[in-house]
Design a protein around this motif. Sequence first.
Motif, short mmCIF file in Angstrom:
data_model
loop_
_atom_site.label_atom_id
_atom_site.label_comp_id
_atom_site.label_asym_id
_atom_site.label_seq_id
_atom_site.Cartn_x
_atom_site.Cartn_y
_atom_site.Cartn_z
N GLU A 75 0.74 -1.10 -0.17
CA GLU A 75 -0.03 0.00 -0.09
C GLU A 75 0.91 1.27 -0.10
O GLU A 75 0.32 2.38 -0.16
N ARG A 76 2.14 1.25 0.36
CA ARG A 76 3.04 2.26 0.28
C ARG A 76 3.84 2.54 -0.79
O ARG A 76 4.92 3.19 -0.79
N GLY A 77 3.71 1.55 -2.01
CA GLY A 77 4.57 2.10 -2.88
C GLY A 77 5.52 0.60 -3.03
O GLY A 77 5.31 -0.24 -2.43
N SER A 78 6.52 0.93 -3.79
CA SER A 78 7.46 -0.25 -4.18
C SER A 78 8.22 -0.63 -3.15
O SER A 78 8.67 -1.83 -2.84
N ASN A 79 8.50 0.14 -2.12
CA ASN A 79 9.19 -0.13 -0.85
C ASN A 79 10.53 -0.86 -0.78
O ASN A 79 10.78 -1.96 -0.37
N GLY A 80 11.24 -0.27 -2.03
CA GLY A 80 12.57 -1.03 -2.22
C GLY A 80 12.39 -2.30 -3.32
O GLY A 80 13.77 -2.81 -3.37
N TRP A 81 11.35 -2.68 -3.76
CA TRP A 81 11.42 -3.69 -4.61
C TRP A 81 11.64 -3.42 -6.08
O TRP A 81 11.55 -2.12 -6.44
N SER A 82 12.57 -4.20 -6.90
CA SER A 82 12.80 -3.69 -8.21
C SER A 82 12.09 -4.71 -8.98
O SER A 82 12.01 -6.03 -8.61
N ALA A 83 11.49 -4.27 -10.06
CA ALA A 83 10.69 -5.17 -10.82
C ALA A 83 11.24 -5.01 -12.46
O ALA A 83 11.40 -4.08 -12.86
N SER A 84 11.27 -6.29 -12.97
CA SER A 84 11.61 -6.50 -14.50
C SER A 84 10.41 -7.45 -14.94
O SER A 84 9.82 -8.33 -14.47
#
Length: 206
Positions: A75-84
């Motif tokens: 709910e608080r956004g990507s929070n340090g995750w990286s996506a590909s």
Amino acid sequence: YIRDCIENKEKTKYIVDAIKAGTSQYGMQTFDQSLYQLYRSGLITLDEAGNASGYSEPITFTTSQGIRLFGDDVERGSNGWSASGGWAISNEGAASGSRAWNDSPGANYGNGVNATLRSRHIGGIANRPLVLRWMQRLDVDNQDVGFVTVQPFAGITAGEPRQVAIESNRSSGFEERVVRLGVLPGDSLELSFTLSTDEADAADGW
């Protein structure tokens, strides 16, 4: 400091961490810290501690004593995750709240895809038996599969990645997955979810 966190909405998210840090100085403790002390005192079992600890985030890393090292409800956004490879935050469906990560929002995934969602470094793992919990809804076709991997780190030195789950069963709704990892080497880790697809057919995905 707690008053400041309550009054300043930008600092509200730090309240739990402040309570954890103030245990020895001010006698404060979180619910999970209280459960851990009850377990250490022999008043409750490990399973009772784990069942009572009500984590609401769809993705959590805890110790086997119920101490949370990482949690995310998206709910608080990507929070340090990286996506590909197509992963993005979507409001198409969620285990809690209104948002979740989705490997192909608004469409079926593609053929011949290796799409990976990778966490930031999660610290505090040294000499601690770890438990990984996550909520998922999965719709994959035939030979398409999801892999859950953890990679330990000692400082900045990467250890050998470990595949801890292979997901290929379809689910109509969100279901909980729990993996007891035991003690991993190093002092931090990265968690990743990878959807790997073949060259034929497709479905909604992860």
